[in-house]
Design an enzyme around this catalytic site. Structure first.
Site, PDB file in Angstrom:
ATOM      1  N   ASP A  35      27.403  -7.394  -4.561  1.00 19.02           N
ATOM      2  CA  ASP A  35      28.557  -6.567  -4.167  1.00 19.02           C
ATOM      3  C   ASP A  35      28.169  -5.091  -4.141  1.00 19.02           C
ATOM      4  OD1 ASP A  35      31.155  -6.118  -3.394  1.00 19.02           O
ATOM      5  OD2 ASP A  35      31.986  -6.197  -5.424  1.00 19.02           O
ATOM      6  N   ASN A  83      36.200 -13.246   3.190  1.00 21.29           N
ATOM      7  CA  ASN A  83      35.614 -12.084   3.878  1.00 21.29           C
ATOM      8  C   ASN A  83      35.964 -12.027   5.377  1.00 21.29           C
ATOM      9  OD1 ASN A  83      32.669 -12.069   1.757  1.00 21.29           O
ATOM     10  ND2 ASN A  83      34.432 -10.699   1.666  1.00 21.29           N
TER      11      ASN A  83
END
Ligand code: IPE
Ligand code: IPE
Ligand code: MG
Length: 266
Positions: A35, A83
């Site tokens: 991330d 996502n």
């Protein structure tokens, strides 16, 4: 006046925190929530996708280092079922990344004896992404070293639901004489089911970027995983930080609900 301190200084300090001891056992299966690519780019006034591109270089470095350290399975969370909510332009870029990644990296993976696997709802990926993934899996299928397992269009709730649906279908054929549903049966139907039993659950989960959450990653498999969070953004994550995470793991006392072993109490 506020001064901007590059984040790097912060995690160099963190890196010194846990000494990695090569003589102690290392986690056999490490899973990483990669991330912070977007923030890495934004910090440099670059478009978010520049962070994804740089993040791809980190994947290459960390794959090689993990393989050299003797890790057996490296699972990397690359794209979640959530996502797709991102702008089309970013999603398109992320769907092109595996094509570029495997095109440039497969020869090295072959040299490193690394085997590529992908877990996720791959049928819903664009055709060019599916093809790149299939090609890489096929080109590395005879490698016998570390398994590099990409979680691509992966989400753990959907994974568990799909496994339960498949089991429900299979078991309904038994009619009245239903066999007992076991943990092992469910484990086999999850997307980590292709791994040998002892390697299915990651022993160590790392998340970069300072966020301390799981974001729908391996919910069943992390029941007793050790968690390691670092503020480093994924493009800045490096071999020293991987060793730091492993060093932290080595210092932990894993009890699995039991008590300390006798040796540990002495
Ligand atoms: C991780 O970086 C990569 C993916 C989730 C695809 P992000 O893109 O989430 O970066 P941040 O969290 O916005 O900085
Ligand atoms: C988790 O990161 C997914 C991947 C790393 C692929 P996100 O950036 O999507 O997670 P949230 O939205 O911060 O929870
Ligand atoms: Mg993020």
């Amino acid at each position: 006046m506020l001064r901007f301190f590059p984040q790097k200084d912060k995690y160099i300090k963190e890196a010194a925190e846990h000494e990695f001891d090569p003589s102690l056992p290392i986690p056999q299966h490490i899973a990483i929530i990669m991330d912070g690519n977007g923030r890495w780019a934004q910090n440099r006034r670059l478009p978010r996708v520049a962070g994804h591109k740089e993040g791809m270089e980190t994947v290459k470095k960390i794959t090689k280092h993990a393989s050299h350290l003797g890790v057996k399975v490296l699972t990397l969370y690359a794209f979640s079922t959530e996502n797709w909510k991102r702008p089309n332009e970013e999603v398109d870029f992320l769907m092109q990344l595996p094509v570029d990644f495997f095109d440039t990296f497969v020869p090295e993976l072959i040299k490193e004896n690394v085997q590529v696997k992908v877990m996720g709802f791959t049928d819903s990926l664009p055709a060019h992404t599916q093809e790149a993934v299939k090609r890489a899996i096929d080109q590395t299928k005879d490698n016998t070293g570390m398994i590099l397992n990409f979680a691509l269009n992966y989400g753990s709730r959907a994974e568990i639901l799909t496994a339960v649906q498949a089991l429900y279908e299979e078991l309904s054929a038994y009619g009245e004489a239903l066999p007992e549903l076991t943990e092992d049966m469910l484990g086999t139907h999850l997307m980590t089911g292709f791994l040998p039993n002892a390697l299915r659950d990651p022993e160590l989960v790392i998340r970069t970027s300072g966020e301390e959450r799981i974001s729908n990653f391996l919910l069943w498999q992390i029941a007793y995983s050790e968690l390691f969070f670092t503020k480093a953004l994924w493009p800045d994550f490096d071999s020293a930080l991987l060793e730091d995470a492993i060093g932290s793991f080595q210092q932990r006392n894993r009890r699995f609900g039991g008590l300390k072993t006798k040796e540990e109490e002495e």
